[in-house]
Design a protein around this motif. Structure first.
Motif, PDB file in Angstrom:
ATOM      1  N   UNK A 286       0.760  -0.937  -0.042  1.00  0.00           N
ATOM      2  CA  UNK A 286       0.074  -0.034   0.069  1.00  0.00           C
ATOM      3  C   UNK A 286       0.627   1.245   0.156  1.00  0.00           C
ATOM      4  N   UNK A 287       0.261   2.518  -0.043  1.00  0.00           N
ATOM      5  CA  UNK A 287       0.833   3.582   0.048  1.00  0.00           C
ATOM      6  C   UNK A 287       1.510   3.875   1.437  1.00  0.00           C
ATOM      7  N   UNK A 288       2.778   4.787   1.485  1.00  0.00           N
ATOM      8  CA  UNK A 288       3.468   4.785   2.693  1.00  0.00           C
ATOM      9  C   UNK A 288       2.241   5.373   3.696  1.00  0.00           C
ATOM     10  N   UNK A 289       1.421   6.177   3.280  1.00  0.00           N
ATOM     11  CA  UNK A 289       0.478   6.899   4.306  1.00  0.00           C
ATOM     12  C   UNK A 289      -0.489   6.014   5.050  1.00  0.00           C
ATOM     13  N   UNK A 290      -0.600   4.822   4.283  1.00  0.00           N
ATOM     14  CA  UNK A 290      -1.543   3.900   4.655  1.00  0.00           C
ATOM     15  C   UNK A 290      -1.315   2.573   4.401  1.00  0.00           C
ATOM     16  N   UNK A 291      -0.203   2.076   4.990  1.00  0.00           N
ATOM     17  CA  UNK A 291       0.370   0.869   4.883  1.00  0.00           C
ATOM     18  C   UNK A 291      -0.732  -0.296   5.376  1.00  0.00           C
ATOM     19  N   UNK A 292      -0.876  -1.424   4.752  1.00  0.00           N
ATOM     20  CA  UNK A 292      -1.462  -2.327   5.373  1.00  0.00           C
ATOM     21  C   UNK A 292      -0.956  -3.549   5.515  1.00  0.00           C
ATOM     22  N   UNK A 293      -0.997  -4.928   6.160  1.00  0.00           N
ATOM     23  CA  UNK A 293      -0.138  -5.991   6.348  1.00  0.00           C
ATOM     24  C   UNK A 293      -1.107  -7.138   6.510  1.00  0.00           C
ATOM     25  N   UNK A 294      -0.822  -8.350   5.936  1.00  0.00           N
ATOM     26  CA  UNK A 294      -1.489  -9.672   5.833  1.00  0.00           C
ATOM     27  C   UNK A 294      -0.682 -10.621   6.299  1.00  0.00           C
ATOM     28  N   UNK A 295      -1.150 -11.472   7.399  1.00  0.00           N
ATOM     29  CA  UNK A 295      -0.374 -12.604   7.680  1.00  0.00           C
ATOM     30  C   UNK A 295      -0.943 -13.980   7.066  1.00  0.00           C
ATOM     31  N   UNK A 296      -0.106 -14.683   6.302  1.00  0.00           N
ATOM     32  CA  UNK A 296      -0.480 -15.970   6.012  1.00  0.00           C
ATOM     33  C   UNK A 296      -0.553 -17.172   6.760  1.00  0.00           C
ATOM     34  N   UNK A 297      -1.929 -17.195   7.429  1.00  0.00           N
ATOM     35  CA  UNK A 297      -1.879 -18.186   8.385  1.00  0.00           C
ATOM     36  C   UNK A 297      -2.006 -19.527   7.899  1.00  0.00           C
TER      37      UNK A 297
END
Length: 342
Positions: A286-297
């Motif tokens: 995502x953009x620097x100002x609105x980063x998101x993260x997703x963990x692959x469980x």
């Protein structure tokens, strides 16, 4: 607030060839050019015109005791400057900033509107530096940063898209802000076979993943920085990763891989004992100002199942080997008894 001492000279007047030597004790440039709080932020592309250098012929030195410009603070600044034939060289230059030092060279060439920079920052405090330079709060730590970059173009956006070169960073005792990987794993420690890809979550600057040391190098081309050798260590985790930072569009696309290595360190480690040795993929985007993260469980569950199969196979092999050894030993004993008549 400034005390300025300067000497100027001219070795010839047609065309004008200047020499200079300037000493400034301190100067706050931002005081003279403050931002207008009533004016909306200008997001339009800004032109960069270096053509004025074509008529400049000058050589000299500048020393500044303390400087603030565009929010950046530095001291003990020394600049050697030479301008001729449309090219400006500020080399060498040095400064003290953010508890460390900077040394390097900078050149601007009107023939092609080109800028080249080679900079080495040593033992700097990276968090306030990033906040002042890039207005980002993403990283903590102290260490070294090396840049060797070049770009050209008629505007700021064009120069971002044309940026190329390399960079390397080595930090210690810091943190990556936005996600606490250990906390995220603790929340999902009771995973079962029904685990699936985690939902994307927004990065929060109050959360962070600590490290004792971190290194990474980048190859930059077309305004995109590529990395494939991230290495970060903490008492609990090991981090590796690969991905890219789109400087032109201020976006990140990165896959970090965390491995739990020490489950004897405090309650945090004990809670993750069932994940020791398992690699956990974490996608940052995502953009620097609105980063998101997703963990692959799902990948975690697969690794856990694989680890259990490998452990069960190992135990079966050990049992089978023990039985073979026991059988061979029994046969040898029987042979010995026959030979000895017992």
């Amino acid at each position: 607030e400034s005390a300025i001492r300067a000497k100027f000279g001219a070795s010839k007047f047609a065309p004008l060839a200047l020499s200079f030597d300037v000493d400034i004790d301190r100067i706050n440039v931002d005081k003279y050019f403050p931002p207008d709080p009533k004016k909306p932020k200008d997001t339009a592309d800004k032109p960069i015109d270096l053509s004025a250098l074509k008529n400049l012929n000058a050589t000299g030195a500048v020393r500044i005791g303390a400087l603030q410009a565009s929010g950046i603070k530095a001291s003990n600044i020394k600049l050697e400057i030479k301008a001729a034939n449309g090219k400006l060289d500020v080399a060498p230059h040095s400064a003290s900033l953010y508890d460390g030092t900077l040394a390097g060279s900078l050149s601007a060439d009107a023939n092609g509107n080109r800028i080249i920079a080679k900079e080495t920052l040593t033992n700097v405090n990276i968090d306030p530096l990033l906040r002042d330079v890039a207005k980002k709060d993403m990283l903590e730590g102290r260490g070294n940063l090396a840049l060797d970059i070049a770009t050209q173009g008629p505007s700021v956006d064009a120069m971002k898209r044309a940026l190329g070169g390399s960079a390397r960073v080595a930090l210690r005792d810091g943190a990556v802000k936005g996600i606490n990987i250990a906390k995220t794993l603790r929340e999902y420690k009771a995973l079962t076979g029904s685990a699936k890809q985690g939902a994307a979550q927004q990065a929060v600057t109050t959360e962070k993943t600590d490290f004792t040391e971190m290194t990474a190098s980048f190859r930059i081309a077309g305004g995109v920085a590529h990395n494939d050798d991230l290495s970060a260590k903490s008492p609990l985790l090991r981090l590796a990763g690969a991905g890219q930072v789109n400087i032109a569009e201020s976006k990140l696309d990165y896959l970090a891989k965390a491995t739990v290595v020490n489950t004897s360190t405090g309650q945090e480690g004990k809670d993750l004992a069932n994940l020791k040795g398992v690699t956990v993929p974490v996608r940052l985007s995502g953009p620097f100002d609105a980063l998101s993260y997703q963990v692959d469980f799902a990948a975690i569950a697969t690794d856990l199942a694989k680890a259990k199969v490998e452990e069960a196979t190992k135990q079966l092999q050990e049992k089978a080997q023990a039985k073979v050894q026991e059988k061979v030993q029994s046969q040898v004993q029987d042979k010995l008894k026959g030979l000895l008549g017992r």
